[in-house]
Design a protein around this motif. Structure first.
Motif, PDB file in Angstrom:
ATOM      1  N   UNK A 152       0.817  -1.207   0.000  1.00  0.00           N
ATOM      2  CA  UNK A 152       0.000   0.000   0.000  1.00  0.00           C
ATOM      3  C   UNK A 152       0.855   1.262   0.000  1.00  0.00           C
ATOM      4  N   UNK A 153       1.961   1.239   0.755  1.00  0.00           N
ATOM      5  CA  UNK A 153       2.860   2.397   0.777  1.00  0.00           C
ATOM      6  C   UNK A 153       3.488   2.614  -0.600  1.00  0.00           C
ATOM      7  N   UNK A 154       3.918   1.518  -1.215  1.00  0.00           N
ATOM      8  CA  UNK A 154       4.516   1.596  -2.551  1.00  0.00           C
ATOM      9  C   UNK A 154       3.496   2.073  -3.576  1.00  0.00           C
ATOM     10  N   UNK A 155       2.282   1.583  -3.440  1.00  0.00           N
ATOM     11  CA  UNK A 155       1.186   1.928  -4.337  1.00  0.00           C
ATOM     12  C   UNK A 155       0.903   3.435  -4.281  1.00  0.00           C
ATOM     13  N   UNK A 156       0.784   3.976  -3.070  1.00  0.00           N
ATOM     14  CA  UNK A 156       0.485   5.398  -2.909  1.00  0.00           C
ATOM     15  C   UNK A 156       1.632   6.276  -3.395  1.00  0.00           C
ATOM     16  N   UNK A 157       2.854   5.875  -3.096  1.00  0.00           N
ATOM     17  CA  UNK A 157       4.018   6.656  -3.536  1.00  0.00           C
ATOM     18  C   UNK A 157       4.083   6.709  -5.060  1.00  0.00           C
ATOM     19  N   UNK A 158       3.767   5.585  -5.687  1.00  0.00           N
ATOM     20  CA  UNK A 158       3.793   5.508  -7.140  1.00  0.00           C
ATOM     21  C   UNK A 158       2.788   6.492  -7.750  1.00  0.00           C
ATOM     22  N   UNK A 159       1.601   6.553  -7.179  1.00  0.00           N
ATOM     23  CA  UNK A 159       0.569   7.477  -7.668  1.00  0.00           C
ATOM     24  C   UNK A 159       0.991   8.922  -7.423  1.00  0.00           C
ATOM     25  N   UNK A 160       1.494   9.203  -6.223  1.00  0.00           N
ATOM     26  CA  UNK A 160       1.897  10.574  -5.886  1.00  0.00           C
ATOM     27  C   UNK A 160       3.062  11.060  -6.746  1.00  0.00           C
ATOM     28  N   UNK A 161       4.023  10.184  -6.994  1.00  0.00           N
ATOM     29  CA  UNK A 161       5.212  10.572  -7.763  1.00  0.00           C
ATOM     30  C   UNK A 161       4.874  10.919  -9.213  1.00  0.00           C
ATOM     31  N   UNK A 162       3.740  10.434  -9.688  1.00  0.00           N
ATOM     32  CA  UNK A 162       3.371  10.655 -11.095  1.00  0.00           C
ATOM     33  C   UNK A 162       2.145  11.546 -11.268  1.00  0.00           C
ATOM     34  N   UNK A 163       1.829  12.313 -10.216  1.00  0.00           N
ATOM     35  CA  UNK A 163       0.627  13.149 -10.275  1.00  0.00           C
ATOM     36  C   UNK A 163       0.710  14.226 -11.359  1.00  0.00           C
ATOM     37  N   UNK A 164       1.928  14.655 -11.700  1.00  0.00           N
ATOM     38  CA  UNK A 164       2.101  15.671 -12.740  1.00  0.00           C
ATOM     39  C   UNK A 164       2.516  15.061 -14.077  1.00  0.00           C
ATOM     40  N   UNK A 165       2.700  13.760 -14.089  1.00  0.00           N
ATOM     41  CA  UNK A 165       3.070  13.049 -15.308  1.00  0.00           C
ATOM     42  C   UNK A 165       1.808  12.409 -15.884  1.00  0.00           C
ATOM     43  N   UNK A 166       1.008  13.236 -16.554  1.00  0.00           N
ATOM     44  CA  UNK A 166      -0.308  12.787 -17.011  1.00  0.00           C
ATOM     45  C   UNK A 166      -0.273  12.300 -18.456  1.00  0.00           C
ATOM     46  N   UNK A 167      -1.136  11.362 -18.741  1.00  0.00           N
ATOM     47  CA  UNK A 167      -1.261  10.817 -20.090  1.00  0.00           C
ATOM     48  C   UNK A 167      -2.734  10.820 -20.488  1.00  0.00           C
ATOM     49  N   UNK A 168      -2.985  11.161 -21.747  1.00  0.00           N
ATOM     50  CA  UNK A 168      -4.354  11.184 -22.269  1.00  0.00           C
ATOM     51  C   UNK A 168      -4.559   9.998 -23.202  1.00  0.00           C
ATOM     52  N   UNK A 169      -5.626   9.261 -22.978  1.00  0.00           N
ATOM     53  CA  UNK A 169      -5.929   8.089 -23.797  1.00  0.00           C
ATOM     54  C   UNK A 169      -7.354   8.189 -24.318  1.00  0.00           C
ATOM     55  N   UNK A 170      -7.496   8.007 -25.620  1.00  0.00           N
ATOM     56  CA  UNK A 170      -8.832   7.950 -26.221  1.00  0.00           C
ATOM     57  C   UNK A 170      -9.238   6.485 -26.336  1.00  0.00           C
TER      58      UNK A 170
END
Length: 220
Positions: A152-170
């Protein structure tokens, strides 16, 4: 023809067209409303609501993202993890691209943190951690508890570390009418877009692990 009778026929025809057009509009709204409800349930981590609006793809295994996260933690923590995963998810529901009586396809643009590479790296760390704990002198209960917290700690850190690294998918989201209600078909394309590539990364990791096992078995 009697003018009064002609006027009456025109009135009936107009009323019928209005009813038909209204009915068709309601059908489209029902599809998009069901899709929006599914996405909002996903963003809030509400798995019960997700089950109401999402049906698994026919022939696919039952391992949705909800099941995947639930396997890693207790149900309460899984809800928290789901909400955390989708906290950066945004979407735009587009046009209905294909429609039949009990099915439809809707164009959706999803923006999410790009988690594919981060997931691949995290999976490797999780594997190493699990192997390390397996050879420790800790009890099974202690190992499970420690691994759960680590995940869970790894999971949350992964999401937080990429909050500004966004990707758009159609993605073309498939809808299906089940027992009179419209539902999202939870296929790989839908889940992968919603998770920022996390699902495909997990599948690739699992495939590579299976390939290594098959290679070892062949060598024997």
């Amino acid at each position: 023809m009697n003018k009064r009778f002609t006027a009456f026929l025109l009135f009936i025809l107009t009323a019928t067209l209005l009813i038909v057009c209204s009915s068709l509009g309601a059908e489209k709204d029902e599809r998009k409303i069901a899709l929006e409800n599914a996405l909002e349930a996903m963003k809030s981590g509400d798995s019960e609501k997700m089950e109401k609006y999402v049906v698994e793809e026919e022939g696919a295994d039952s391992s949705s993202m909800e099941d995947t996260v639930t396997d890693l933690a207790e149900e309460k923590k899984a809800e928290e993890a789901l909400a955390y995963l989708f906290k950066h998810l945004s979407y735009k529901i587009g046009d209905v691209k294909k429609e039949e009586e009990n099915s439809a396809t809707i164009a959706v643009e999803m923006e999410q943190a790009d988690l594919k590479e981060a997931t691949s790296a995290a999976m490797g760390e999780m594997f190493i951690q699990s192997m390390s704990l397996a050879f420790s002198d800790k009890t099974e209960e202690e190992i499970d508890a420690e691994m759960e917290e680590f995940l869970l700690a790894k999971f949350k850190k992964m999401v937080d570390d990429n909050k500004d690294n966004l990707i758009t998918t159609n993605v073309d989201v498939h809808m299906k009418k089940v027992d009179g209600e419209w539902k999202v078909v939870g296929d790989e394309a839908f889940y992968d877009a919603a998770t920022g590539g996390m699902l495909s990364a997990m599948e690739e990791f699992a495939d590579s692990f299976n390939m290594e096992e098959n290679t070892e078995d062949a060598a024997k």
